[in-house]
Design an enzyme around this catalytic site. Structure first.
Site: not given
Ligand code: DON
Length: 331
Positions: A77, A80, A204, A256, A274
């Site tokens: 993430s 992003k 993505y 978040y 994540v």
């Molecule tokens: O879309 C997803 O679930 C992952 N590619 C990224 C999510 C993420 O890193 C959120 N983290 N806390």
């Protein structure tokens, strides 16, 4: 604990800072047992749950790093923030903001709820999955690789080499991520996607699978701390207004549904992923007392064991401790 660094030459100060950070990493590493590595993207389950590492790079060139710092991990993430920056550079800030808002959700990063409950269902911000998928659809290019090229070039300018997509990680998410597909369909129905859904999701998933290290994150953080300018050459890498907005979004939405607590107890813009990475930006600050990195720094953290909100459990505790010791908070 001694905090002051006044009257010391740089070499002694750095040695001192290094010793402190080494001891803090060792201490907070023990707390990774309270977290768990992500498993919903199958490849992430292979991560070493008790790993913890940090890199701090100052405006003056000071580098303090400790723990697991050589390992590459997927950016997830944290990407992003960067795709938002690239989309703003390509399409203009006003246009991007007409398609995605700048409000925190208070919900999990992959929540679908607000897309259903708010009308019209404009994504809340570019740092949750719905907003990020919208932003990925806005990147220029026809194929996913074309869409990601400007992101890779931007990253190369900041970290000094061309990063690569970890193909296994990309495929692992692509083949399992039904929630993101569902979000994609909601966005498609709301007319928020500017490219084909398949290409958008491919973009993505690939952007999430770009591999980086904690040093790379610290270098990215340093550029943002410096309002988008290269700390060495002073070249403008990111327009100042876009860099400022990215930092505001990181502060309000970057962690978040734990963003409020992070702002309260750490007090700097940050973005987690994540896989256990955290990108933190410490802007220059004015203090009466002497503290380290007053001229600003970038911080990269890696600790794959996560807390309930999906943020690195050891990483957040470590950052909170360092922020208290070195008075890093903006507030
Ligand atoms: O879309 C997803 O679930 C992952 N590619 C990224 C999510 C993420 O890193 C959120 N983290 N806390």
């Amino acid at each position: 604990m001694v905090q002051g660094t006044a009257n010391l030459n740089t070499e002694v100060t750095e040695k001192w800072l290094q010793e402190y950070v080494d001891s803090w990493v060792q201490f907070f590493k023990k707390q990774t047992v309270d977290g768990e590595v992500a498993t919903y993207i199958p490849i992430l389950a292979e991560a070493n749950a008790d790993a913890l590492g940090i890199s701090i790079i100052g405006r003056n060139g000071t580098i303090i790093k400790s723990g697991i710092t050589e390992e590459k991990f997927t950016i997830q993430s944290i990407s992003k923030v960067l795709t938002f920056i690239v989309a703003c550079m390509e399409r203009g800030l006003a246009y991007v903001l007409s398609r995605v808002d700048v409000e925190p959700t208070g919900e999990a990063f992959n929540s679908i709820m607000h897309l259903e409950m708010k009308r019209p269902n404009k994504p809340f911000n570019p740092l949750v999955n719905s907003g990020a998928i919208t932003v990925s659809s806005m990147l220029e290019g026809r194929t996913s690789d074309q869409k990601l090229e400007a992101l890779i070039v931007l990253l190369e300018k900041m970290i000094g080499y061309r990063p690569e997509v970890n193909v296994r990680a990309y495929e692992s998410e692509r083949d399992t991520s039904m929630k993101n597909r569902a979000i994609g369909y909601y966005l498609l129905e709301g007319d928020y996607l500017e490219s084909d859904l398949g290409i958008t999701l491919e973009t993505y998933f690939k952007q999430s699978a770009i591999e980086i290290t904690v040093d790379d994150l610290a270098r990215i953080g340093l550029v943002l701390s410096n309002d988008g300018f290269d700390p060495n050459t002073n070249e403008e890498i990111i327009p100042r207004a876009i860099s400022r907005l990215a930092k505001a979004l990181m502060l309000t939405c970057g962690m978040y549904d734990a963003s409020g607590k992070f702002a309260a107890y750490v007090g700097v813009p940050a973005k987690s992923g994540v896989s256990g990475g955290i990108l933190a930006v410490v802007p220059p600050r004015v203090r009466d007392e002497e503290f380290p990195f007053l001229e600003g720094c970038g911080i990269g953290v890696y600790g794959p064991a996560l807390d309930n909100q999906g943020n690195s459990i050891g990483g957040i505790k470590l950052l909170r401790h360092i922020a208290n010791q070195w008075d890093l908070s903006l507030f």
